[in-house]
Design an enzyme around this catalytic site. Structure first.
Site, PDB file in Angstrom:
ATOM      1  N   SER A  62       0.800  -1.225   0.000  1.00 22.20           N
ATOM      2  CA  SER A  62       0.000   0.000   0.000  1.00 22.20           C
ATOM      3  C   SER A  62       0.831   1.272   0.000  1.00 22.20           C
ATOM      4  CB  SER A  62      -0.951   0.009   1.207  1.00 22.20           C
ATOM      5  OG  SER A  62      -0.229   0.029   2.424  1.00 22.20           O
ATOM      6  N   LYS A  89      -6.099   3.763   8.800  1.00 23.30           N
ATOM      7  CA  LYS A  89      -5.196   4.733   8.184  1.00 23.30           C
ATOM      8  C   LYS A  89      -5.745   6.149   8.287  1.00 23.30           C
ATOM      9  CE  LYS A  89      -3.249   1.334   4.970  1.00 23.30           C
ATOM     10  NZ  LYS A  89      -3.182   0.869   3.571  1.00 23.30           N
TER      11      LYS A  89
END
Length: 776
Positions: A660, A703
């Site tokens: 990611s 996140k």
């Protein structure tokens, strides 16, 4: 070895301590003395594995002289040999025939002897067969009275082979070394058989007497014998037929054993376990789904989606009236309430709760138990848990299943497969009990921080429910409604006696903790309570004034010290080659600062910051995309081969993994190679392809919470993850965050770079502005 049949032969000698080796008998021996090790090596190298074994007269002598050795011993063959770490050897020998030392030969660094093989004899007219049959029958009674387990021993005793039968029996029964040595020296087969029979008969008579006297003594004292006591317990217990049959069999063995024997203790321990397991006991289950929902809400704040999935799961279990089905697995960062949620499920169902920690477990026997042939054996954790619960349908928590290990003692994950497979766990087998247990009514729940670390075969048998980290608002509500009351009562205060305002609690959350869960938050609150209690005691006040009950910012800093974390933004100004990414870890979400710099070299890409294999591949993909992008912009990349590009992600002690960070790595590289700064108030996440496509990633909620915690309000995410934002992010966070869904790197670069990349000069040089930027 032809010379074995010769009248005289030469062989290496190994002296034996506390042991007499007999023909036909297989004996394990530890060889450690230097001369003995040398004799062993010579036997294997020069004598075909043959050697001579004789007992030494003085058992404490380290290096026996010839006169300190018995002359008669056994010619033997080495069957197995294994060197130990300390230089000693473990060997297995097969006794072959009797021999007598004729002469010790000099010139070697071990005892080398000349032998004469001893032939056995028997006086004419003696009925060897009859004696052999009587001896074998008496020995069978002996091992039954002793309850000694000797698998296959009776098949080795042949009535037609009196000499072999005598030697085997001598090697088993407990006799002084001198008597055993005298029996070894006896070459008259009949005479030796008679001596062994008389020794054995004496022991059998004594064992019979002990067996008969013990019940009489107990009856005279008004006590029940163990046999009678266990018989009553077995009759009263609710045991399945096959378990009762095994208990009765073990009880009969116990009855035949001498009192206070070691085998008797083993049998009693086994019977105690059979009787302790709740074979047919089941706790009545709560079937009110509304009460279950109420209990979950009472015990845990938030976790709406998680609670809904749990209630759906419970509803199905109650509807089909069976406990079979997939096993739940709660996956999430530490401190988010995985274990406590399992307790709440047990309370909601009104079942018993059992917890077993699997962290660091390496031995398969911890799950399945040890076989009874081992000394000190015991059942596995599954059986122990059922005994502790007192029912066969508890909520059984297998904690930290992602931290299982394996070594030479077996793989515990494989042992769990049978327990966690609904198709097999109705016939789970524990090695110690050696009986089938029906685990189909047990509600198994497992927990983990990383689902990736769970063995695939186990993961396939479980339904994974992810528990995300908490937002700032959720932590505040948990602290007010749960943690403050819990720690106040734990430290001697009433539930509302210590007052901490919301702004002070938020300061604790943001300035003294940085976590996905609330474990450290609870620790800090506990410190506040203890400091307050200490202040009251040290002041000598009999009553608690307002200061003791109210905690303001000044007292907070006095109790907890200076803040550990700052709420300031990561960067106040933009920088070339520096981009902010978002990561998901076992502790929840976090930011990921990527730095890129150039230095003289050979065109290599240098990666530092303890990156995992997947992240290294993402870095290579980002670097390739960057060069392709520069080529597309017709920028000259020829001089790049004279420079190394160094990508670094700080906090090198923390391992980093996953795809990611691909977009962040690419942005950092493009910023470096174009000299365009990256906006400091933007964070990003997403996997990159060589064509510049941005693929979806996981952990979006964690996140975004991490970015918000660090003061970042603009977040770039893959377009396919936009649905996760709308579904998972709380409303109070959505209003304070702006997301930018993107599909390609071109879209992302237009947003995060301070000005767009424009082609001013065809084939223009890239290196010169880069050198200036890298040296600043």
């Amino acid at each position: 070895m032809d010379r074995l049949n010769a009248k005289e032969l030469v062989l290496p000698l190994i002296p034996l301590r506390e042991l007499v080796a007999f023909p036909t008998v297989i004996v394990p021996i530890l060889v450690g003395r230097d001369k003995s090790v040398n004799a062993l090596k010579a036997s294997l190298a020069e004598f075909g594995g043959y050697l001579f074994l004789a007992a030494q007269k003085n058992q404490v002598t380290e290096t026996p002289l010839p006169e300190e050795m018995y002359e008669t011993g056994t010619i033997a063959k080495i069957e197995k040999s294994a060197e130990q770490s300390n230089g000693s050897y473990r060997i297995v020998i097969q006794g072959l025939k009797r021999g007598r030392i004729v002469q010790y030969l000099d010139g070697r660094d071990f005892h080398l002897v000349r032998l004469e093989a001893l032939e056995e004899r028997a006086e004419p007219g003696k009925n060897l067969l009859e004696l052999s049959r009587n001896l074998i029958a008496l020995f069978e009674e002996y091992i039954n009275l002793k309850r000694v387990r000797l698998p296959g021993i009776m098949t080795r005793l042949k009535p037609s082979q009196l000499s072999d039968a005598s030697d085997i029996i001598i090697s088993i029964i407990n006799l002084p070394l001198k008597i055993k040595q005298s029996l070894l020296e006896e070459t008259d087969t009949y005479a030796r058989g008679v001596r062994v029979y008389n020794i054995l008969k004496k022991d059998v008579l004594q064992l019979r007497s002990q067996r008969d006297i013990e019940p009489k003594l107990k009856r005279e004292e008004g006590q029940e014998t163990d046999y009678e006591e266990y018989k009553k317990k077995i009759a009263a217990a609710l045991l399945p037929d096959y378990v009762k049959a095994r208990a009765d069999e073990e009880l009969e063995r116990l009855a035949a054993m001498p009192p206070f024997s070691a085998e008797g203790t083993v049998s009693r321990y086994y019977l105690d376990w059979l009787l302790a397991i709740p074979w047919k006991k089941f706790k009545k289950e709560n079937k009110d789904i509304r009460r279950a929902a109420q209990i979950l809400d009472e015990d845990h704040y938030g976790l709406r989606k998680v609670k809904e999935r749990i209630l759906d799961y419970l509803a199905v279990r109650l509807l089909v009236k069976r406990a079979e089905g997939e096993i739940l697995c709660f996956v999430g960062p530490p401190g988010v309430g995985k274990s406590s949620l399992c307790k709440s499920i047990a309370r909601a169902l009104d079942r018993k709760f059992v917890r077993v920690s699997l962290g660091g477990v390496k031995d398969e026997a911890e799950i399945r138990g040890h076989r009874r042939t081992y000394i000190g054996s015991y059942p596995g954790q599954i059986v122990k848990g059922l005994k502790k619960a007192g029912s066969m349908n508890p909520v059984f928590l297998l904690d930290e299943i992602d931290k299982l290990n394996s070594d030479f003692r077996g793989d515990p994950a494989s042992a769990l497969l049978e327990a966690l497979d609904p198709e097999q766990n109705s016939e789970f087998s524990d090695h110690y009990l050696d009986l089938e247990l029906d685990l189909s009514q047990v509600f198994f729940i497992t927990t983990a921080n990383f689902s990736e670390n769970i063995p695939p075969a186990l993961l396939d048998r479980m339904e994974v429910i992810e528990l995300p980290g908490y937002t700032e608002r959720e932590k505040l509500e948990i602290a007010k409604n749960f943690l403050l009351k819990k720690q106040a009562e734990k430290n001697g205060f009433s539930a509302d006696e210590i007052r901490i305002a919301d702004d002070v609690l938020l300061a604790v959350i943001n300035e003294y903790t940085r976590e996905a869960g609330v474990r450290n938050l609870e620790r800090e609150i506990a410190v506040i309570m203890r400091k307050t209690a200490r202040g009251i005691i040290e002041s000598g006040r009999k009553t608690r004034d307002k200061e003791a009950r109210g905690i303001d910012r000044a007292l907070l800093q006095k109790y907890l010290g200076i803040p550990k974390y700052s709420n300031q933004k990561i960067f106040e100004r933009s920088e070339i080659g520096v981009a902010i990414g978002l990561a998901w870890t076992a502790a929840g979400g976090d930011i990921l600062v990527v730095e890129a710099r150039m230095l003289k070299g050979k065109g290599d890409l240098i990666l530092t910051g303890r990156l995992g294999e997947v992240m290294k591949e993402s870095s290579s993909a980002a670097f390739s995309y960057t060069k392709l992008k520069l080529f597309e912009l017709e920028l000259d990349t020829e001089e790049l081969r004279h420079y190394d590009i160094h990508l670094h992600i700080p906090e090198g002690a923390v391992p980093k993994e996953g795809p990611s960070a691909g977009v962040t790595l690419a942005v950092s590289l493009l910023s470096l190679l174009t000299g365009i700064p990256v906006r400091p108030d933007y964070a990003m996440t997403g996997e990159i392809t060589l064509r510049g496509k941005i693929l979806p990633v996981g952990g979006i909620k964690e996140k975004i919470i991490a970015a918000h915690r660090y003061g970042i309000r603009n977040i770039l995410i893959p377009s396919e993850n936009e649905k996760d934002f709308h579904e998972d992010i709380p409303e109070e966070l959505k209003s304070d965050i702006r997301i930018h869904p993107v599909d390609t790197m071109d879209e992302l670069l237009e947003i995060v770079l301070e000005h767009p990349i424009k082609i001013k000069n065809i084939r223009s040089k890239v290196i010169r502005p880069l050198q200036e930027a890298s040296l600043q």
